[in-house]
Design a protein around this motif. Structure first.
Motif, PDB file in Angstrom:
ATOM      1  N   PHE A   1     -23.462  -0.508  16.846  1.00 51.26           N
ATOM      2  CA  PHE A   1     -23.608   0.642  17.761  1.00 51.26           C
ATOM      3  C   PHE A   1     -24.887   1.394  17.398  1.00 51.26           C
ATOM      4  O   PHE A   1     -24.859   2.582  17.113  1.00 51.26           O
ATOM      5  N   GLU A   2     -25.991   0.694  17.449  1.00 51.58           N
ATOM      6  CA  GLU A   2     -27.240   1.208  16.902  1.00 51.58           C
ATOM      7  C   GLU A   2     -27.621   2.564  17.472  1.00 51.58           C
ATOM      8  O   GLU A   2     -27.708   2.745  18.690  1.00 51.58           O
ATOM      9  N   HIS A   3     -27.818   3.535  16.548  1.00 53.19           N
ATOM     10  CA  HIS A   3     -28.250   4.903  16.879  1.00 53.19           C
ATOM     11  C   HIS A   3     -27.286   5.611  17.827  1.00 53.19           C
ATOM     12  O   HIS A   3     -27.675   6.556  18.520  1.00 53.19           O
ATOM     13  N   ARG A   4     -26.036   5.146  17.894  1.00 51.59           N
ATOM     14  CA  ARG A   4     -25.076   5.782  18.806  1.00 51.59           C
ATOM     15  C   ARG A   4     -23.910   6.437  18.066  1.00 51.59           C
ATOM     16  O   ARG A   4     -22.974   6.911  18.695  1.00 51.59           O
ATOM     17  N   VAL A   5     -23.963   6.445  16.729  1.00 51.81           N
ATOM     18  CA  VAL A   5     -22.898   7.062  15.941  1.00 51.81           C
ATOM     19  C   VAL A   5     -23.417   8.392  15.393  1.00 51.81           C
ATOM     20  O   VAL A   5     -24.446   8.427  14.710  1.00 51.81           O
ATOM     21  N   VAL A   6     -22.730   9.488  15.718  1.00 48.48           N
ATOM     22  CA  VAL A   6     -23.157  10.803  15.232  1.00 48.48           C
ATOM     23  C   VAL A   6     -22.047  11.457  14.423  1.00 48.48           C
ATOM     24  O   VAL A   6     -20.866  11.166  14.589  1.00 48.48           O
ATOM     25  N   ASN A   7     -22.461  12.348  13.524  1.00 48.78           N
ATOM     26  CA  ASN A   7     -21.521  13.041  12.652  1.00 48.78           C
ATOM     27  C   ASN A   7     -22.066  14.436  12.393  1.00 48.78           C
ATOM     28  O   ASN A   7     -23.247  14.707  12.627  1.00 48.78           O
ATOM     29  N   THR A   8     -21.208  15.315  11.908  1.00 50.85           N
ATOM     30  CA  THR A   8     -21.652  16.653  11.517  1.00 50.85           C
ATOM     31  C   THR A   8     -21.485  16.812  10.009  1.00 50.85           C
ATOM     32  O   THR A   8     -20.665  16.137   9.374  1.00 50.85           O
ATOM     33  N   HIS A   9     -22.279  17.722   9.450  1.00 49.00           N
ATOM     34  CA  HIS A   9     -22.203  18.027   8.020  1.00 49.00           C
ATOM     35  C   HIS A   9     -22.263  19.546   7.860  1.00 49.00           C
ATOM     36  O   HIS A   9     -23.120  20.191   8.478  1.00 49.00           O
TER      37      HIS A   9
ATOM     38  N   VAL B   1     -27.611  11.526  13.387  1.00 45.64           N
ATOM     39  CA  VAL B   1     -27.317  10.129  13.702  1.00 45.64           C
ATOM     40  C   VAL B   1     -26.987   9.441  12.384  1.00 45.64           C
ATOM     41  O   VAL B   1     -27.775   9.511  11.432  1.00 45.64           O
ATOM     42  N   VAL B   2     -25.830   8.808  12.308  1.00 43.85           N
ATOM     43  CA  VAL B   2     -25.369   8.243  11.045  1.00 43.85           C
ATOM     44  C   VAL B   2     -26.214   7.033  10.667  1.00 43.85           C
ATOM     45  O   VAL B   2     -26.496   6.163  11.495  1.00 43.85           O
ATOM     46  N   ASP B   3     -26.631   6.997   9.386  1.00 45.09           N
ATOM     47  CA  ASP B   3     -27.294   5.818   8.834  1.00 45.09           C
ATOM     48  C   ASP B   3     -26.517   5.370   7.596  1.00 45.09           C
ATOM     49  O   ASP B   3     -25.391   5.820   7.370  1.00 45.09           O
TER      50      ASP B   3
ATOM     51  N   ASP C   1     -24.899  11.547   4.631  1.00 45.55           N
ATOM     52  CA  ASP C   1     -25.461  12.726   5.315  1.00 45.55           C
ATOM     53  C   ASP C   1     -26.990  12.697   5.332  1.00 45.55           C
ATOM     54  O   ASP C   1     -27.633  13.737   5.220  1.00 45.55           O
ATOM     55  N   THR C   2     -27.576  11.502   5.472  1.00 47.96           N
ATOM     56  CA  THR C   2     -29.032  11.367   5.399  1.00 47.96           C
ATOM     57  C   THR C   2     -29.671  10.982   6.734  1.00 47.96           C
ATOM     58  O   THR C   2     -30.886  10.818   6.810  1.00 47.96           O
ATOM     59  N   GLY C   3     -28.896  10.809   7.793  1.00 44.20           N
ATOM     60  CA  GLY C   3     -29.428  10.287   9.045  1.00 44.20           C
ATOM     61  C   GLY C   3     -30.343  11.263   9.769  1.00 44.20           C
ATOM     62  O   GLY C   3     -30.393  12.456   9.458  1.00 44.20           O
ATOM     63  N   PRO C   4     -31.092  10.766  10.756  1.00 46.59           N
ATOM     64  CA  PRO C   4     -31.978  11.612  11.558  1.00 46.59           C
ATOM     65  C   PRO C   4     -31.225  12.789  12.184  1.00 46.59           C
ATOM     66  O   PRO C   4     -30.124  12.629  12.709  1.00 46.59           O
ATOM     67  N   ILE C   5     -31.841  13.957  12.110  1.00 49.21           N
ATOM     68  CA  ILE C   5     -31.176  15.201  12.529  1.00 49.21           C
ATOM     69  C   ILE C   5     -31.316  15.408  14.031  1.00 49.21           C
ATOM     70  O   ILE C   5     -32.415  15.372  14.573  1.00 49.21           O
ATOM     71  N   VAL C   6     -30.177  15.623  14.682  1.00 53.18           N
ATOM     72  CA  VAL C   6     -30.156  15.880  16.127  1.00 53.18           C
ATOM     73  C   VAL C   6     -30.220  17.376  16.399  1.00 53.18           C
ATOM     74  O   VAL C   6     -30.932  17.845  17.291  1.00 53.18           O
TER      75      VAL C   6
ATOM     76  N   GLY D   1     -30.061  12.458  28.302  1.00 52.67           N
ATOM     77  CA  GLY D   1     -30.497  11.287  27.557  1.00 52.67           C
ATOM     78  C   GLY D   1     -31.210  11.693  26.277  1.00 52.67           C
ATOM     79  O   GLY D   1     -31.544  12.865  26.079  1.00 52.67           O
ATOM     80  N   TRP D   2     -31.451  10.721  25.415  1.00 54.45           N
ATOM     81  CA  TRP D   2     -32.107  11.036  24.148  1.00 54.45           C
ATOM     82  C   TRP D   2     -32.705   9.764  23.558  1.00 54.45           C
ATOM     83  O   TRP D   2     -32.350   8.663  23.954  1.00 54.45           O
ATOM     84  N   GLU D   3     -33.652   9.950  22.657  1.00 61.40           N
ATOM     85  CA  GLU D   3     -34.274   8.800  22.006  1.00 61.40           C
ATOM     86  C   GLU D   3     -34.579   9.125  20.553  1.00 61.40           C
ATOM     87  O   GLU D   3     -34.727  10.301  20.174  1.00 61.40           O
ATOM     88  N   LEU D   4     -34.651   8.066  19.768  1.00 64.35           N
ATOM     89  CA  LEU D   4     -34.941   8.186  18.344  1.00 64.35           C
ATOM     90  C   LEU D   4     -36.336   7.632  18.113  1.00 64.35           C
ATOM     91  O   LEU D   4     -36.626   6.494  18.483  1.00 64.35           O
ATOM     92  N   ASP D   5     -37.210   8.437  17.518  1.00 61.71           N
ATOM     93  CA  ASP D   5     -38.565   8.007  17.194  1.00 61.71           C
ATOM     94  C   ASP D   5     -38.753   8.218  15.700  1.00 61.71           C
ATOM     95  O   ASP D   5     -39.033   9.335  15.258  1.00 61.71           O
ATOM     96  N   GLY D   6     -38.574   7.159  14.913  1.00 62.74           N
ATOM     97  CA  GLY D   6     -38.576   7.334  13.463  1.00 62.74           C
ATOM     98  C   GLY D   6     -37.388   8.178  13.059  1.00 62.74           C
ATOM     99  O   GLY D   6     -36.252   7.853  13.364  1.00 62.74           O
TER     100      GLY D   6
END
Length: 201
Positions: free
Chosen positions: A102-110, A140-142, A146-151, A190-195
């Motif tokens: 589920f690439e770049h489609r899993v999100v979580n809160t911290h 976005v979970v990696d 708790d290190t993934g790209p911040i939304v 919509g949204w996109e991940l750039d790095g």
């Protein structure tokens, strides 16, 4: 077209409830198609049942290995064809295989302002460190903790008389609002991940 959300829970499901309530408005742009859990008999599942949302439970103890559990969880999630998977108080780490599926489609809160205070004790760590401002992060979970790209992030002041419980409660309130507002925007615009940069719209 509304975005399809699968929400994974392990407890009371207060963030889930906030999402379900928001999704009741057609203008929100998303709907919860399923709720999954890693244990039975929890309030999060009961909330889903009351809202008429499909549920599934995969308990680690019912599988011979953690990998089998992870694959079964991913299979169940995939069956609902989600646009986004929301880990809402889900107390299990999913594998790199799960995330790749589920690439770049899993999100979580911290409950802290990442990258500060990762892990299970964000509010306590913030209090112990003596920061004046903490908050909550949607990411976005990696493969890290708790290190993934911040939304999105929201700041919460630390009061002089705060205890861990009072601070955590205020963080959770702010976190819920941020989660609902941001997921709605992601669904509608919509949204996109750039790095490491997440752009909505």
């Amino acid at each position: 077209m509304t975005s399809r959300l699968v929400v994974l829970v392990s407890g009371t499901g207060t963030n889930l409830q906030a999402l379900v309530d928001a999704c009741a408005d057609p203008a929100y742009g998303a709907h919860v198609v399923a709720v999954g859990a890693d244990r039975d008999g929890i309030e999060g599942l009961a909330r889903a049942d009351r809202a008429g949302i499909a549920t599934f439970v995969k308990q680690v103890k019912d599988f011979t290995t953690r990998e089998h559990w992870d694959r079964a969880m991913a299979d169940s999630v995939a069956g609902f064809e989600p646009d986004l998977i929301v880990l809402a108080g889900f107390m299990k780490l999913v594998s790199d295989d799960f995330l790749a599926r589920f690439e770049h489609r899993v999100v979580n809160t911290h409950p802290a302002l990442s990258p500060s205070f990762p892990g299970m004790n964000g509010p306590a760590d913030a209090l112990a460190y003596g920061v004046k401002v903490t908050g909550a992060t949607l990411f976005v979970v990696d493969g890290g903790v708790d290190t993934g790209p911040i939304v999105a992030q929201v700041a919460v002041p630390v009061l002089d008389d705060d205890r861990v419980e009072t601070l955590h409660e205020r963080i959770k309130t702010a976190e819920r609002t941020m989660l609902v507002e941001t997921l709605g925007r992601m669904a509608r615009e919509g949204w996109e991940l750039d790095g490491r940069r997440v752009r909505i719209g």
